[in-house]
Design a protein around this motif. Sequence first.
Motif, PDB file in Angstrom:
ATOM      1  N   THR A   1      89.272  -3.509 109.564  1.00 30.69           N
ATOM      2  CA  THR A   1      88.509  -4.254 108.557  1.00 30.69           C
ATOM      3  C   THR A   1      89.425  -4.807 107.473  1.00 30.69           C
ATOM      4  N   HIS A   2      90.409  -4.013 107.039  1.00 29.62           N
ATOM      5  CA  HIS A   2      91.284  -4.481 105.963  1.00 29.62           C
ATOM      6  C   HIS A   2      92.276  -5.534 106.439  1.00 29.62           C
ATOM      7  N   HIS A   3      92.553  -5.562 107.721  1.00 32.17           N
ATOM      8  CA  HIS A   3      93.344  -6.684 108.233  1.00 32.17           C
ATOM      9  C   HIS A   3      92.575  -7.982 107.966  1.00 32.17           C
ATOM     10  N   GLU A   4      91.279  -7.982 108.232  1.00 33.33           N
ATOM     11  CA  GLU A   4      90.429  -9.147 107.942  1.00 33.33           C
ATOM     12  C   GLU A   4      90.366  -9.412 106.432  1.00 33.33           C
ATOM     13  N   VAL A   5      90.188  -8.359 105.664  1.00 30.23           N
ATOM     14  CA  VAL A   5      90.116  -8.493 104.199  1.00 30.23           C
ATOM     15  C   VAL A   5      91.386  -9.164 103.677  1.00 30.23           C
ATOM     16  N   PHE A   6      92.541  -8.684 104.106  1.00 30.44           N
ATOM     17  CA  PHE A   6      93.814  -9.167 103.564  1.00 30.44           C
ATOM     18  C   PHE A   6      94.218 -10.545 104.092  1.00 30.44           C
ATOM     19  N   THR A   7      93.697 -10.942 105.232  1.00 33.59           N
ATOM     20  CA  THR A   7      94.069 -12.245 105.780  1.00 33.59           C
ATOM     21  C   THR A   7      93.002 -13.308 105.555  1.00 33.59           C
ATOM     22  N   ARG A   8      91.819 -12.903 105.092  1.00 36.92           N
ATOM     23  CA  ARG A   8      90.748 -13.885 104.897  1.00 36.92           C
ATOM     24  C   ARG A   8      90.143 -13.795 103.499  1.00 36.92           C
ATOM     25  N   TRP A   9      89.243 -12.848 103.284  1.00 36.42           N
ATOM     26  CA  TRP A   9      88.406 -12.830 102.079  1.00 36.42           C
ATOM     27  C   TRP A   9      89.161 -12.504 100.799  1.00 36.42           C
ATOM     28  N   GLN A  10      90.127 -11.638 100.873  1.00 34.14           N
ATOM     29  CA  GLN A  10      90.848 -11.209  99.664  1.00 34.14           C
ATOM     30  C   GLN A  10      92.339 -11.503  99.779  1.00 34.14           C
ATOM     31  N   LYS A  11      92.705 -12.507 100.547  1.00 30.41           N
ATOM     32  CA  LYS A  11      94.117 -12.846 100.750  1.00 30.41           C
ATOM     33  C   LYS A  11      94.777 -13.149  99.396  1.00 30.41           C
ATOM     34  N   GLY A  12      95.914 -12.504  99.159  1.00 27.22           N
ATOM     35  CA  GLY A  12      96.678 -12.754  97.945  1.00 27.22           C
ATOM     36  C   GLY A  12      96.161 -12.066  96.698  1.00 27.22           C
ATOM     37  N   THR A  13      95.174 -11.182  96.846  1.00 29.33           N
ATOM     38  CA  THR A  13      94.646 -10.496  95.659  1.00 29.33           C
ATOM     39  C   THR A  13      95.492  -9.281  95.321  1.00 29.33           C
ATOM     40  N   ARG A  14      95.301  -8.835  94.094  1.00 28.08           N
ATOM     41  CA  ARG A  14      95.935  -7.607  93.612  1.00 28.08           C
ATOM     42  C   ARG A  14      94.844  -6.653  93.162  1.00 28.08           C
ATOM     43  N   MET A  15      95.198  -5.391  93.085  1.00 33.57           N
ATOM     44  CA  MET A  15      94.247  -4.350  92.717  1.00 33.57           C
ATOM     45  C   MET A  15      94.606  -3.745  91.363  1.00 33.57           C
ATOM     46  N   ALA A  16      93.574  -3.510  90.567  1.00 37.39           N
ATOM     47  CA  ALA A  16      93.707  -2.678  89.364  1.00 37.39           C
ATOM     48  C   ALA A  16      92.916  -1.409  89.641  1.00 37.39           C
ATOM     49  N   VAL A  17      93.497  -0.263  89.361  1.00 34.09           N
ATOM     50  CA  VAL A  17      92.801   1.008  89.559  1.00 34.09           C
ATOM     51  C   VAL A  17      93.311   2.003  88.527  1.00 34.09           C
ATOM     52  N   LYS A  18      92.378   2.756  87.942  1.00 35.74           N
ATOM     53  CA  LYS A  18      92.737   3.737  86.901  1.00 35.74           C
ATOM     54  C   LYS A  18      91.802   4.928  87.023  1.00 35.74           C
ATOM     55  N   SER A  19      92.365   6.120  87.079  1.00 32.30           N
ATOM     56  CA  SER A  19      91.517   7.313  87.158  1.00 32.30           C
ATOM     57  C   SER A  19      90.865   7.574  85.798  1.00 32.30           C
ATOM     58  N   ILE A  20      89.595   7.936  85.841  1.00 31.25           N
ATOM     59  CA  ILE A  20      88.877   8.306  84.619  1.00 31.25           C
ATOM     60  C   ILE A  20      88.417   9.759  84.658  1.00 31.25           C
ATOM     61  N   ASP A  21      88.508  10.390  85.839  1.00 36.53           N
ATOM     62  CA  ASP A  21      88.127  11.797  85.962  1.00 36.53           C
ATOM     63  C   ASP A  21      88.743  12.365  87.231  1.00 36.53           C
ATOM     64  N   VAL A  22      89.341  13.538  87.122  1.00 34.25           N
ATOM     65  CA  VAL A  22      89.880  14.242  88.277  1.00 34.25           C
ATOM     66  C   VAL A  22      89.345  15.663  88.232  1.00 34.25           C
ATOM     67  N   ARG A  23      88.700  16.065  89.311  1.00 36.34           N
ATOM     68  CA  ARG A  23      88.166  17.435  89.428  1.00 36.34           C
ATOM     69  C   ARG A  23      88.782  18.084  90.651  1.00 36.34           C
ATOM     70  N   MET A  24      89.206  19.329  90.489  1.00 38.73           N
ATOM     71  CA  MET A  24      89.892  20.039  91.563  1.00 38.73           C
ATOM     72  C   MET A  24      89.085  21.288  91.926  1.00 38.73           C
ATOM     73  N   PRO A  25      88.179  21.182  92.913  1.00 34.96           N
ATOM     74  CA  PRO A  25      87.418  22.364  93.319  1.00 34.96           C
ATOM     75  C   PRO A  25      88.313  23.477  93.850  1.00 34.96           C
ATOM     76  N   ASP A  26      89.447  23.100  94.434  1.00 34.41           N
ATOM     77  CA  ASP A  26      90.471  24.058  94.849  1.00 34.41           C
ATOM     78  C   ASP A  26      91.806  23.314  94.884  1.00 34.41           C
ATOM     79  N   GLU A  27      92.880  24.022  95.192  1.00 31.68           N
ATOM     80  CA  GLU A  27      94.205  23.390  95.083  1.00 31.68           C
ATOM     81  C   GLU A  27      94.485  22.334  96.156  1.00 31.68           C
ATOM     82  N   SER A  28      93.668  22.261  97.193  1.00 33.53           N
ATOM     83  CA  SER A  28      93.906  21.257  98.231  1.00 33.53           C
ATOM     84  C   SER A  28      92.831  20.165  98.260  1.00 33.53           C
TER      85      SER A  28
END
Length: 133
Positions: free
Chosen positions: A52-79
């Motif tokens: 699916t992402h091959h299609e995304v990157f070559t068609r619908w979202q070609k040349g786009t960049r991503m912004a991503v930032k964590s706002i919450d991290v919860r660790m139910p256990d160490e893994s």
Amino acid sequence: MNEDTVEGFLDRIRDTWDAGDASGYAAQFAENASYVIFMGDVMLGRAAIERTHHEVFTRWQKGTRMAVKSIDVRMPDESTAVVTTVGGIGKGSRIGFDKFQTFTLHRRREGRWECVAFQNTKMSRRSKRAYRA
């Protein structure tokens, strides 16, 4: 052994998206991962995510960049980490946040995080004002 960080995982997600690398992007997900996009479609398994992402990157979202930032991290256990992020995709110099994502991460034996479940949800107008990039 150097253990991976949640931020390191998010950096890999962003870097592979920005490079338009469907294989590298999909490699961040478990073989049997689930991936739900904001429109309500689901991809089950790494192969479907890559295809699916091959299609995304070559068609619908070609040349786009991503912004991503964590706002919450919860660790139910160490893994296990449940990470809520704000994110967006775009082509401009400044990419606004318009979605919330939830990544459920599992730490593999070698210490690297991989995503086992992903959910992407479009932000409300109220949330867009609260989480401006």
